[in-house]
Design an enzyme around this catalytic site. Structure first.
Site, PDB file in Angstrom:
ATOM      1  N   SER A  74       0.821  -1.216   0.000  1.00 39.81           N
ATOM      2  CA  SER A  74       0.000   0.000   0.000  1.00 39.81           C
ATOM      3  C   SER A  74       0.852   1.263   0.000  1.00 39.81           C
ATOM      4  O   SER A  74       0.301   2.368   0.018  1.00 39.81           O
ATOM      5  CB  SER A  74      -0.915   0.018   1.226  1.00 39.81           C
ATOM      6  OG  SER A  74      -0.168   0.208   2.412  1.00 39.81           O
ATOM      7  N   THR A 216      -1.644   2.723   2.932  1.00 41.31           N
ATOM      8  CA  THR A 216      -1.049   4.001   3.349  1.00 41.31           C
ATOM      9  C   THR A 216      -0.349   3.889   4.707  1.00 41.31           C
ATOM     10  O   THR A 216      -0.724   3.071   5.532  1.00 41.31           O
ATOM     11  CB  THR A 216      -2.140   5.107   3.451  1.00 41.31           C
ATOM     12  OG1 THR A 216      -2.934   5.101   2.300  1.00 41.31           O
ATOM     13  CG2 THR A 216      -1.560   6.465   3.701  1.00 41.31           C
ATOM     14  N   THR A 234       1.743   6.935   0.368  1.00 41.82           N
ATOM     15  CA  THR A 234       0.854   5.860  -0.099  1.00 41.82           C
ATOM     16  C   THR A 234       1.044   5.571  -1.581  1.00 41.82           C
ATOM     17  O   THR A 234       1.526   6.440  -2.333  1.00 41.82           O
ATOM     18  CB  THR A 234      -0.611   6.271   0.133  1.00 41.82           C
ATOM     19  OG1 THR A 234      -1.467   5.157  -0.139  1.00 41.82           O
ATOM     20  CG2 THR A 234      -1.037   7.414  -0.776  1.00 41.82           C
ATOM     21  N   ARG A 244      -5.488   9.487 -10.575  1.00 42.04           N
ATOM     22  CA  ARG A 244      -6.331   9.653  -9.373  1.00 42.04           C
ATOM     23  C   ARG A 244      -5.437  10.027  -8.186  1.00 42.04           C
ATOM     24  O   ARG A 244      -4.400   9.434  -7.950  1.00 42.04           O
ATOM     25  CB  ARG A 244      -7.092   8.362  -9.079  1.00 42.04           C
ATOM     26  CG  ARG A 244      -7.905   8.379  -7.761  1.00 42.04           C
ATOM     27  CD  ARG A 244      -7.134   7.830  -6.578  1.00 42.04           C
ATOM     28  NE  ARG A 244      -7.951   7.704  -5.384  1.00 42.04           N
ATOM     29  CZ  ARG A 244      -7.471   7.389  -4.182  1.00 42.04           C
ATOM     30  NH1 ARG A 244      -6.184   7.201  -4.008  1.00 42.04           N
ATOM     31  NH2 ARG A 244      -8.278   7.281  -3.141  1.00 42.04           N
ATOM     32  N   THR A 267      -5.585   7.066   7.132  1.00 40.19           N
ATOM     33  CA  THR A 267      -5.420   6.007   6.137  1.00 40.19           C
ATOM     34  C   THR A 267      -6.817   5.514   5.775  1.00 40.19           C
ATOM     35  O   THR A 267      -7.775   5.752   6.505  1.00 40.19           O
ATOM     36  CB  THR A 267      -4.587   4.832   6.688  1.00 40.19           C
ATOM     37  OG1 THR A 267      -5.262   4.288   7.835  1.00 40.19           O
ATOM     38  CG2 THR A 267      -3.187   5.266   7.075  1.00 40.19           C
ATOM     39  N   GLY A 268      -6.903   4.804   4.663  1.00 37.23           N
ATOM     40  CA  GLY A 268      -8.214   4.322   4.227  1.00 37.23           C
ATOM     41  C   GLY A 268      -8.691   5.092   3.015  1.00 37.23           C
ATOM     42  O   GLY A 268      -7.897   5.749   2.326  1.00 37.23           O
TER      43      GLY A 268
END
Ligand code: GLY
Length: 372
Positions: A74, A216, A234, A244, A267-268
């Site tokens: 990640s 991340t 990340t 993106r 994060t996420g």
């Protein structure tokens, strides 16, 4: 899941003692926190703090270990690629003592993008450089270019493409909740290219093919002088549309530091965080008296509100926040109590190193209970 099935953790407002007064009582101390994948990063950052190093240098050295690690898919080298199989990295830094910030986004072929974001902060009149411009900026500073795609991540990308071909996969616009397990035919196709791959590796490839990660690392540090800094780095959402950009390089979303108050990061799923300017909102909540836990939960509630608290929609993603107040009090908070991974429910955690020994994982508080 019906709304009454949710268990909301306490969001009671904290006692109104000003942050500065509480900090004066406790006194600043060396402390580093990060997302759960940062135990080594926190330890490294703590070593830098103990040696008298700057807080931003500390967190950047910490996350560099994770950017270098091909097994963290990640972040950095070995990160999962975009839909064309090209790894694109995002990162940001914020330096409390000087109140400066730097960030880079959609960077190709450069591994240590937190360091690159720091270079933007220190060596330019800008805050953010993206895409080809960021790679050229790195090239100008003599930073070596490498192919960031490892065989492991290429396998996961192929599993994703394969599942799309077979009409079973999900593109960037879907959630993957109905992800099937790989068929024997699909697994056999991967084995032709990677004959040595274990069953576990094949299962992992299909899992991330269907549940695109937004892993991340965020890392925040406070030193004994009361100085604070933070960074987030990340590879972003797996299989993303090229170009993106998530929350990680957005100052105020992926990271925010005001060392008069505290620091926060995330994060996420970045799309949700950008819409609530999460890190900045958390720091402002702390400024107005909330403790780190409640400051994070309040922002998670704003995310839930963006979906009118519709549990079915919210169940499609995960997001976590981390907050470190200037007196050393810290919290990690997740939207959901846990996530089912390979058949097991696992709770969310975050990493802490307070200088007394190894980094430890602490449980995140959570807003909504996910039932198995
Ligand atoms: N939080 C990482 C991303 O969404 O890109």
């Amino acid at each position: 899941m019906r709304r009454r099935d949710w268990l909301l953790t306490s969001a009671v407002l904290p006692a109104a003692a000003p942050v500065a007064a509480r900090a004066a009582q406790a006194g600043p101390k060396n402390i580093v926190i990060s997302s759960a994948n940062g135990t080594k990063a926190c330890a490294k950052a703590m070593d830098v703090l103990k040696a008298g190093g700057d807080t931003l240098e500390a967190v950047v050295q910490g996350v560099t270990l994770v950017e270098d690690d091909p097994n963290d898919t990640s972040v950095g080298y070995g990160g999962l690629p975009n839909e064309e199989g090209i790894v694109e990295l995002d990162a940001s830094v914020m330096h409390g003592p000087t109140r400066r910030a730097g960030s880079v986004a959609s960077v190709r072929n450069i591994k240590n993008v937190a360091r690159l974001a720091k270079l933007v902060m220190e060596q330019t009149d800008h805050v953010m450089i993206v895409g080809e411009g960021a790679t050229r900026f790195a090239r100008a500073w003599g930073i070596p270019e490498i192919n960031l795609l490892t065989e492991r991540s290429r396998m996961a990308w192929m599993a994703w493409k394969q599942s799309l071909r077979d009409g079973e996969g999900n593109n960037n616009w879907t959630d993957g909740l109905d992800a099937p397990t790989p068929t024997a035919k699909q697994a056999a196709a991967l084995r032709q290219i990677w004959p040595e791959a274990s069953d576990e590796m094949i299962a992992w490839a299909f899992e991330v093919a269907h549940f695109p990660t937004t892993g991340t690392i965020n890392c925040l540090a406070l030193n004994a002088k009361g100085e604070m800094s933070g960074t987030t780095t990340t590879s972003g959402m797996a299989w993303k549309i090229p170009g993106r950009v998530g929350d990680s390089p957005i100052i105020g979303a992926g990271v925010y530091v005001d060392q008069e108050v505290g620091a926060a990061g995330s994060t996420g799923r970045g799309e949700e965080n950008i819409r609530v300017a999460g890190a900045h909102s958390i720091v402002e909540n702390m400024r107005h008296g909330m403790d780190p836990k409640d400051a994070c939960l309040d922002v998670l509630k704003r995310i839930a509100r963006n979906y009118n608290n519709d549990a079915a929609k919210l169940a499609k993603f995960d997001i976590n926040f981390y907050a470190l107040r200037k007196d050393g009090v810290h919290a990690g908070a997740s939207l959901w109590s846990g996530r089912v991974l390979r058949g097991y429910m696992s709770g969310f955690q975050y990493s802490v190193n307070d200088g007394t020994g190894d980094s430890r994982l602490e449980k995140c508080v959570w807003l909504l209970e996910r039932k198995a």
